[in-house]
Motif scaffolding. Structure first.
Motif, PDB file in Angstrom:
ATOM      1  N   VAL A 254       0.931  -1.698  -0.299  1.00 40.34           N
ATOM      2  CA  VAL A 254      -0.152  -0.100   0.163  1.00 40.34           C
ATOM      3  C   VAL A 254       0.823   0.962   0.009  1.00 40.34           C
ATOM      4  N   HIS A 255       0.733   2.007  -1.028  1.00 39.67           N
ATOM      5  CA  HIS A 255       1.801   2.854  -0.947  1.00 39.67           C
ATOM      6  C   HIS A 255       1.495   3.942  -0.493  1.00 39.67           C
ATOM      7  N   LEU A 256       2.319   5.148   0.254  1.00 38.58           N
ATOM      8  CA  LEU A 256       1.587   6.289   1.232  1.00 38.58           C
ATOM      9  C   LEU A 256       0.791   6.907   0.934  1.00 38.58           C
ATOM     10  N   SER A 257       0.588   6.851  -0.835  1.00 39.64           N
ATOM     11  CA  SER A 257      -0.721   8.238  -1.615  1.00 39.64           C
ATOM     12  C   SER A 257      -2.022   7.276  -1.618  1.00 39.64           C
ATOM     13  N   ASP A 258      -1.732   5.516  -1.027  1.00 38.38           N
ATOM     14  CA  ASP A 258      -3.765   5.406  -1.124  1.00 38.38           C
ATOM     15  C   ASP A 258      -3.419   4.841   0.669  1.00 38.38           C
ATOM     16  N   LEU A 259      -2.986   5.340   1.164  1.00 35.68           N
ATOM     17  CA  LEU A 259      -3.387   4.791   2.452  1.00 35.68           C
ATOM     18  C   LEU A 259      -4.809   5.705   3.407  1.00 35.68           C
ATOM     19  N   ASP A 260      -4.509   7.300   2.590  1.00 37.98           N
ATOM     20  CA  ASP A 260      -5.894   7.728   3.350  1.00 37.98           C
ATOM     21  C   ASP A 260      -5.999   9.147   2.212  1.00 37.98           C
ATOM     22  N   TRP A 261      -7.438   9.510   2.281  1.00 34.24           N
ATOM     23  CA  TRP A 261      -7.174  10.896   1.641  1.00 34.24           C
ATOM     24  C   TRP A 261      -7.299  12.191   1.437  1.00 34.24           C
ATOM     25  N   SER A 262      -7.759  11.599   3.428  1.00 32.28           N
ATOM     26  CA  SER A 262      -7.540  13.472   4.257  1.00 32.28           C
ATOM     27  C   SER A 262      -6.621  14.112   4.943  1.00 32.28           C
ATOM     28  N   VAL A 263      -5.206  12.858   5.313  1.00 28.32           N
ATOM     29  CA  VAL A 263      -3.821  13.393   5.122  1.00 28.32           C
ATOM     30  C   VAL A 263      -2.967  12.484   4.539  1.00 28.32           C
ATOM     31  N   SER A 264      -2.070  13.263   4.856  1.00 35.85           N
ATOM     32  CA  SER A 264      -0.614  12.655   4.149  1.00 35.85           C
ATOM     33  C   SER A 264       0.224  11.326   4.919  1.00 35.85           C
ATOM     34  N   GLY A 265       0.736  10.906   3.131  1.00 40.65           N
ATOM     35  CA  GLY A 265       0.652   9.712   3.858  1.00 40.65           C
ATOM     36  C   GLY A 265       2.129   9.253   5.127  1.00 40.65           C
ATOM     37  N   GLU A 266       2.592  10.232   5.336  1.00 38.71           N
ATOM     38  CA  GLU A 266       3.388  10.430   6.372  1.00 38.71           C
ATOM     39  C   GLU A 266       2.740   9.984   7.599  1.00 38.71           C
ATOM     40  N   GLU A 267       1.594  11.610   7.653  1.00 38.27           N
ATOM     41  CA  GLU A 267       1.015  10.690   8.682  1.00 38.27           C
ATOM     42  C   GLU A 267      -0.228   9.185   8.861  1.00 38.27           C
ATOM     43  N   ALA A 268      -0.734   9.027   7.644  1.00 39.07           N
ATOM     44  CA  ALA A 268      -1.253   8.003   7.822  1.00 39.07           C
ATOM     45  C   ALA A 268      -0.596   6.236   8.823  1.00 39.07           C
ATOM     46  N   ILE A 269      -0.216   6.657   7.803  1.00 36.09           N
ATOM     47  CA  ILE A 269       1.217   5.073   8.075  1.00 36.09           C
ATOM     48  C   ILE A 269       1.652   4.944   8.878  1.00 36.09           C
ATOM     49  N   GLN A 270       1.118   6.065  10.704  1.00 32.70           N
ATOM     50  CA  GLN A 270       2.097   6.043  11.696  1.00 32.70           C
ATOM     51  C   GLN A 270       0.303   5.244  12.717  1.00 32.70           C
ATOM     52  N   ARG A 271      -0.464   5.145  12.564  1.00 32.06           N
ATOM     53  CA  ARG A 271      -1.868   4.312  12.395  1.00 32.06           C
ATOM     54  C   ARG A 271      -1.743   3.654  12.757  1.00 32.06           C
ATOM     55  N   TYR A 272      -0.357   2.620  11.421  1.00 37.02           N
ATOM     56  CA  TYR A 272      -0.695   1.262  11.331  1.00 37.02           C
ATOM     57  C   TYR A 272       0.512   0.634  11.848  1.00 37.02           C
ATOM     58  N   ARG A 273       0.532  -0.638  12.233  1.00 34.94           N
ATOM     59  CA  ARG A 273       1.451  -1.143  13.658  1.00 34.94           C
ATOM     60  C   ARG A 273       1.700  -2.957  12.745  1.00 34.94           C
ATOM     61  N   LYS A 274       2.906  -3.544  12.972  1.00 35.71           N
ATOM     62  CA  LYS A 274       3.389  -4.644  12.451  1.00 35.71           C
ATOM     63  C   LYS A 274       2.023  -5.673  13.641  1.00 35.71           C
ATOM     64  N   GLY A 275       1.859  -6.050  12.574  1.00 33.21           N
ATOM     65  CA  GLY A 275       0.909  -7.535  12.983  1.00 33.21           C
ATOM     66  C   GLY A 275      -0.311  -7.600  12.824  1.00 33.21           C
ATOM     67  N   GLU A 276      -0.620  -5.712  12.210  1.00 35.26           N
ATOM     68  CA  GLU A 276      -1.828  -5.851  12.512  1.00 35.26           C
ATOM     69  C   GLU A 276      -2.711  -5.692  11.212  1.00 35.26           C
ATOM     70  N   MET A 277      -4.150  -6.844  11.829  1.00 35.71           N
ATOM     71  CA  MET A 277      -4.827  -7.076  10.317  1.00 35.71           C
ATOM     72  C   MET A 277      -5.879  -6.124   9.977  1.00 35.71           C
ATOM     73  N   VAL A 278      -5.438  -6.494   8.434  1.00 30.33           N
ATOM     74  CA  VAL A 278      -5.859  -4.675   7.982  1.00 30.33           C
ATOM     75  C   VAL A 278      -6.810  -4.721   6.546  1.00 30.33           C
ATOM     76  N   LYS A 279      -7.732  -4.393   6.101  1.00 29.66           N
ATOM     77  CA  LYS A 279      -8.143  -4.839   5.002  1.00 29.66           C
ATOM     78  C   LYS A 279      -8.168  -3.813   3.483  1.00 29.66           C
ATOM     79  N   ALA A 280      -8.055  -3.885   2.486  1.00 25.99           N
ATOM     80  CA  ALA A 280      -7.768  -3.142   1.343  1.00 25.99           C
ATOM     81  C   ALA A 280      -7.796  -3.968  -0.103  1.00 25.99           C
ATOM     82  N   LYS A 281      -8.053  -2.564  -0.848  1.00 28.44           N
ATOM     83  CA  LYS A 281      -8.655  -3.038  -2.464  1.00 28.44           C
ATOM     84  C   LYS A 281      -7.117  -3.637  -3.297  1.00 28.44           C
ATOM     85  N   VAL A 282      -7.755  -4.314  -4.171  1.00 29.54           N
ATOM     86  CA  VAL A 282      -6.371  -4.449  -4.744  1.00 29.54           C
ATOM     87  C   VAL A 282      -6.196  -3.659  -6.362  1.00 29.54           C
TER      88      VAL A 282
END
Length: 423
Positions: A254-282
């Motif tokens: 998931v590229h930084l630019s595809d993490l969140d519509w409203s905030v920067s990728g650098e800010e959005a990536i701080q929300r995720y932790r290793k081992g966390e289960m997430v959903k994404a679109k192909v």
């Protein structure tokens, strides 16, 4: 010639000796029987070497075994049978093939007339398994072989006695990259391989281990087409984005630019932790480059780019999020997908004296108008001034013209007065 531990058999027998040293004052003489034997052996060796020819086949007895080969007595003269000439197949140590005292049939491979060294071979008496190897092992064919040796750069697979191919580390697994071959296969393991290339002149065969298995990338495309939703574990966070573990050890990014519509990728990536289960679109799958592109923000849809949620001339209520010297930053829309915009000083009010950012406070809710929507750049222009002008124009149209120079307040006051007198 060799050390004699028991001199009993030599006692009382006349033998020829060579005088090596004489000490007349002491009456001592040093003699050597070995010198005579070596001289005789040298003459015999020269005679025997003269009788031998390269390519000739002879029988001999194994006299000694070393790490690099075996010495074979050809009847008064020794020849070296090197380990690489014992068999067409890989031989780790000569003792795997021969033992001291064995009678073997060998071919004289080479004779050095200067040193009188004789090189012998056993495999030369057998047919070369590499003859016609291109026909026996065509490119693309699948075979079963045995792992004979593992190195840092790959593993050797024996297809038949004397014919080995190399599985390069890059051809061992579809998904396990930069892993030592020893962690994928083990010595003596039976494996299925596919022939990738054959060079008979260099006696080389390139094999592929992963090609004999189903390509997980093809299976991924079949099971998860573009646009589908997947779920996986966050494997790693890098400066480029998130790596998510998917089916069959495949990783998607998931590229930084595809993490969140409203905030920067650098800010959005701080929300995720290793081992966390997430959903994404192909978003995209490149089977050839073995890449899966994913998007998390796409699960909620683009609040700006989709449909007509926001349009030019639309009145909205915004919340002030920051005060700057050149204007104010505001947000609006749904709480889970807010849209941010910047209102310039000149758009803060129709009255020039009121175009001061400091008159606002963070958290203030203000009515404004959308003046432009750029879906390509995902930018929305917002103006408080434009809404004031629109309201004034509507009031003028409803209550009368302002050609006399009356302000909006005068017009509204007169309208209210008229309404009161009518009552």
């Amino acid at each position: 010639i060799r050390p004699v531990r028991d001199v009993g058999p030599l006692m009382g027998k006349e033998q020829p000796f060579a005088i090596l040293k004489m000490d007349r004052p002491r009456g001592n003489i040093v003699v050597s029987r070995r010198a005579i034997l070596e001289e005789a052996r040298a003459e015999q060796r020269t005679e025997l070497v003269g009788q031998l020819q390269e390519g000739e086949v002879r029988e001999g007895v194994v006299k000694n075994i070393t790490d690099y080969g075996a010495f074979v007595d050809l009847g008064g003269i020794d020849g070296l049978l090197h380990v690489t000439d014992m068999s067409w197949k890989r031989v780790s140590h000569p003792s795997q093939v021969l033992a001291v005292g064995d009678t073997v049939k060998v071919q004289i491979v080479k004779i050095n007339p200067d040193t009188q060294r004789i090189s012998l071979g056993m495999k030369q008496l057998q047919s070369d398994p590499w003859d016609g190897v291109e026909a026996k092992y065509p490119v693309g064919a699948k075979y079963t072989g045995r792992i004979t040796n593992i190195t840092d750069y790959g593993a050797f697979v024996e297809l038949e006695a004397g014919v080995e191919g190399l599985v390069h580390v890059s051809e061992m697994s579809w998904t396990k990259k930069n892993v030592h071959p020893g962690k994928i296969v083990s010595t003596s393991q039976e494996v299925d391989v596919v022939v990738l290339d054959v060079d008979a002149s260099k006696r080389r065969i390139s094999l592929g281990l992963k090609q004999a298995q189903d390509n997980p990338w093809d299976a991924f495309v079949a099971n998860h087409p573009i646009g589908s939703t997947v779920e996986g574990e966050v494997k790693n966070a890098t400066e480029f984005g998130l790596f998510i573990g998917l089916d069959n050890d495949i990783d998607g990014m998931v590229h930084l630019s595809d993490l969140d519509w409203s905030v920067s990728g650098e800010e959005a990536i701080q929300r995720y932790r290793k081992g966390e289960m997430v959903k994404a679109k192909v978003l995209d799958v490149d089977v050839e480059k073995e890449r899966v592109s994913l998007g998390i923000k796409q699960l909620g849809g683009d609040p700006i780019g989709e449909g007509d949620t926001y349009r030019r001339g639309q009145q909205i209520t915004v919340t002030v999020t920051a005060i700057e010297s050149g204007g104010i930053e505001v947000k609006f829309g749904e709480d889970d997908a807010p849209v941010t915009a910047f209102v310039r000083k000149s758009d803060l009010s129709r009255d020039r004296n009121e175009q001061r950012p400091e008159r606002f406070a963070v958290g203030d809710r203000v009515d404004a108008m959308i003046t432009a929507v750029d879906k390509a750049s995902r930018r929305i222009s917002v103006s408080i001034k434009a809404l004031e002008m629109k309201d004034e124009q509507e009031a003028i149209e409803q209550f009368g013209s302002s050609d006399s120079g009356a302000s909006l307040g005068d017009i509204l006051g007169a309208a209210l007065k008229n309404a009161g007198s009518k009552d």
